[in-house]
Design an enzyme around this catalytic site. Structure first.
Site, short mmCIF file in Angstrom:
data_model
loop_
_atom_site.label_atom_id
_atom_site.label_comp_id
_atom_site.label_asym_id
_atom_site.label_seq_id
_atom_site.Cartn_x
_atom_site.Cartn_y
_atom_site.Cartn_z
N ASP A 47 -4.59 0.32 7.96
CA ASP A 47 -3.49 1.29 7.95
C ASP A 47 -3.67 2.30 9.08
OD1 ASP A 47 -1.19 2.72 6.96
OD2 ASP A 47 -2.52 4.02 5.81
N GLU A 81 3.42 5.41 -3.16
CA GLU A 81 3.47 6.69 -2.47
C GLU A 81 4.86 7.03 -1.94
OE1 GLU A 81 1.32 8.38 1.52
OE2 GLU A 81 0.07 7.32 0.07
N ASP A 82 5.59 6.03 -1.45
CA ASP A 82 6.82 6.30 -0.71
C ASP A 82 8.10 5.73 -1.32
OD1 ASP A 82 5.36 7.70 1.18
OD2 ASP A 82 5.11 5.96 2.49
N HIS A 117 0.78 -1.24 0.00
CA HIS A 117 0.00 0.00 0.00
C HIS A 117 0.82 1.29 0.00
CE1 HIS A 117 0.45 0.02 4.45
NE2 HIS A 117 0.17 1.31 4.34
N ASP A 118 2.04 1.26 0.47
CA ASP A 118 2.86 2.49 0.48
C ASP A 118 3.96 2.50 -0.58
OD1 ASP A 118 1.58 4.01 2.43
OD2 ASP A 118 2.75 3.14 4.08
#
Length: 182
Positions: free
Chosen positions: A125, A68-69, A64-65
């Site tokens: 999360d 984004e990261d 999930h990240d």
């Protein structure tokens, strides 16, 4: 213990490995500087604890990240894990080109519009992050900032309700402890 097919197990381990490689140099903001990979693994585990057995949701939680990261692209996730998993990840990914306040505002707005699968990842999360904040204050954070995060998170969670009673109940315990309206 339920027997899991080798194909399903392999797909989940592939996600764990992918996420571990992508997040290998990242640390959480806690005083211990916990390896970042603990977070997506913990989010996936919270889903399992909550009775979620949808492999796409578990894989999306592990990933999930990444967009984004890290340097991961959505196209890379589609290629490696398929459009369903990549789609869930896309739904929970913030646009880092926007300023922080706008990203936070959009998380509240998008929560109610998200798919049930994305809402599950979002609930887990938020639960993981709030448990971390309840345990310790991140480096550089004031108690006021922690309290503000709890209030904001409760607004995001409000848009995700009705998807998993375990996760929502665990979140509610924290909101009550931190005197946040649920």
């Amino acid at each position: 213990m339920t027997d899991v097919s080798g194909e399903i197990l392999a797909s989940v381990i592939k996600c764990v490995n992918f996420a571990a490689l992508k997040h290998k140099d990242q640390r959480r903001k806690d005083p211990e500087k916990t390896p970042y990979i603990n977070h997506p693994i913990g989010v996936a585990y919270l889903l399992v604890e909550g009775g979620v057995r949808d492999v796409d949701v578990i894989q999306a939680a592990l990933l999930h990240d990444t967009v984004e990261d890290t340097d991961t692209t959505n196209e890379e996730l589609v290629q490696e894990f398929g459009p369903e998993v990549a789609g869930i990840v896309a739904e929970v990914t913030d646009d880092k080109n926007l300023d922080k306040q706008e990203r936070k505002r959009l998380q509240i707005v998008h929560a109610a519009e998200a798919s049930p699968k994305a809402k599950l990842v979002k609930l887990a999360d938020k639960l993981y992050n709030l448990r971390d904040l309840d345990r310790t204050t991140p480096s550089g954070w004031t108690q006021e900032r922690v309290q503000e995060y709890f209030h904001w998170a409760s607004q995001v969670v409000a848009g995700c309700r009705g998807n998993n009673s375990f996760l929502e109940g665990e979140l509610d315990k924290l909101f009550i402890k931190w005197n946040v309206s649920v």
